[in-house]
Enzyme design. Sequence first.
Site, PDB file in Angstrom:
ATOM      1  N   SER A 188      -9.268   0.949   7.928  1.00  0.00           N
ATOM      2  CA  SER A 188      -8.634   0.628   9.198  1.00  0.00           C
ATOM      3  C   SER A 188      -7.416  -0.251   8.950  1.00  0.00           C
ATOM      4  O   SER A 188      -6.788  -0.732   9.863  1.00  0.00           O
ATOM      5  CB  SER A 188      -9.610  -0.082  10.135  1.00  0.00           C
ATOM      6  OG  SER A 188     -10.142  -1.211   9.488  1.00  0.00           O
TER       7      SER A 188
ATOM      8  N   LYS B 267       0.827  -1.216   0.000  1.00  0.00           N
ATOM      9  CA  LYS B 267       0.000   0.000   0.000  1.00  0.00           C
ATOM     10  C   LYS B 267       0.859   1.264   0.000  1.00  0.00           C
ATOM     11  O   LYS B 267       0.404   2.334  -0.404  1.00  0.00           O
ATOM     12  CB  LYS B 267      -0.898   0.011   1.235  1.00  0.00           C
ATOM     13  CG  LYS B 267      -1.899  -1.134   1.277  1.00  0.00           C
ATOM     14  CD  LYS B 267      -3.137  -0.848   0.463  1.00  0.00           C
ATOM     15  CE  LYS B 267      -4.197  -1.935   0.644  1.00  0.00           C
ATOM     16  NZ  LYS B 267      -5.396  -1.674  -0.154  1.00  0.00           N
TER      17      LYS B 267
END
Lengths: 315, 315
Positions: free
Chosen positions: A79, A54
Amino acid sequence: MKPIPTKDDLLNARQRIEKYIHKTPVMTSHSINELLQCNLFFKCENLQRAGAFKMRGATNALLSLSNEELKKGVITHSSGNHAAALSLAAKTFNTKATVVMPKTAPEFKKQAVVNFGAEVIFCEPTVESRVNTTNSLIEKYNYTLIHSYDNPNIIAGQSTAAWELFEEIQNLDYIISPVGGGGVSSGTCLACKYFNPKVKVIGAEPKGADDAFRSLRDKKIYPSINPKSIADGLLTQLSELTYNILSDNIQEIITVEEENIINAMRLIYERLKIIVEPSSAITLAVILEKQVQFKDKNVGLIITGGNVDLNKLPF
Amino acid sequence: MKPIPTKDDLLNARQRIEKYIHKTPVMTSHSINELLQCNLFFKCENLQRAGAFKMRGATNALLSLSNEELKKGVITHSSGNHAAALSLAAKTFNTKATVVMPKTAPEFKKQAVVNFGAEVIFCEPTVESRVNTTNSLIEKYNYTLIHSYDNPNIIAGQSTAAWELFEEIQNLDYIISPVGGGGVSSGTCLACKYFNPKVKVIGAEPKGADDAFRSLRDKKIYPSINPKSIADGLLTQLSELTYNILSDNIQEIITVEEENIINAMRLIYERLKIIVEPSSAITLAVILEKQVQFKDKNVGLIITGGNVDLNKLPF
């Protein structure tokens, strides 16, 4: 629909993010290859900064903003690993990240974001609350929303993991990528399409969260309703953008049993001696389920991340 | 006493084993460095073949045998990483390894040895039974005993881990090596002595198994009686050979609390995303205990192995 990243978008992303990310190693295991009768190449994004691929997309997204936008700060609702990566990227570029998180999110996930210096705003654990909370913050502070996958710059960033992999390992027959919202799998498809069309891309999805599999089969986007899987990074649904990229480019999506995700995870821990998330181990689980299909093939596996709660290992 | 390996012995070992072992990566963690205020370089022998640095010494020991000796086969008494490494090395060179193991050894350790094709002979869990069993097999089959550390070729092989480390990372102030029987710590001392005398070698030992610490302090070899530590690779005692190498070359041995071994292990799992044994994590535990001593220093840590029972992680 947001625009599909072009070849130039990928080239720009790769150049842009290079000095801010790790070129992660590709690992192999003689004993796993022997066991499964194929040649596997593990692209270790669990060893990426912030512990997941990511970081690639988040970095590219921030570097694609104008100075003014960057200065005002960014926001996301997540989250998981995207939230942590965006927080670290924001810290790197001296701006502020705000993360909207359901108040039910596990403590260790919250902690990762806080540790990187982001502000966490809690919302109720519903889509409505998440969207409303995010929008009101954007309205108030002029933050730029950086969605975790429904964003061409994110996808262009994620493409670089597979790209590095097939550059390093010649003659791959397949690359297997997990499919959640479709960010890294879309990036993988585009990297192969533009730079190495011989490689077939396979998606890996839990049987208990198989909305992408059904969406491609039935040619419409299914929402992910009450998904159930230990692969907590793969519970989200496709966006129009990722649906379109996948439906045009992915060879197939293979769905796997929970038991095989756990077995694959354990095999990686024992043989490769690295920590991976269930959402990463699912790529090896595909091989466990479909040994015949991959016999004697050269297969790259995108090991997407290594952020697990060590107190809750499934073995 | 067996002869101390010479500079030439180390040079020969390095050249001899090169193509049979992995040149393991050196990992770093920005966040651990920030937390502990020093620059740490993890030499990842957990990623070595058979999961531990022991592969280096075992390979060198086998390659030092005559063809005739090699053909007859080798034997060792060990239930740990040396046994697995010797088994894999024997398989590599098409000979037979026999491993004498107490019948109380954990199943997963036995399995590692069996998987590599060695024969396991069980004995009672006493020194007497182990020695008698081993000797009677040697008498009967003419096997060569390859002791896990009281063997110059083993020590010369183990030296190559630290050697690769300080070749890759310039300007190290310290290298910290675990101390069990003294094989890898002796090898580390000799590599530094011959090839990089500026680097100070520190030994790491559990407080509950501090026989080497006491031996160096009191200038006599203490037996390791009822040692208690989660670091199960560090429960053995020095031999005359390793005692002499360490007492002449090691800067000091630092003993650490069990709690810090476990904390260090967890820190490595969480931040580096790799699987390490408690016996490896002890090198980072030294930093946790002695932060002031290592502040702003460049410190290499020999991460000796990654063979743990995943069902019995201490967290």
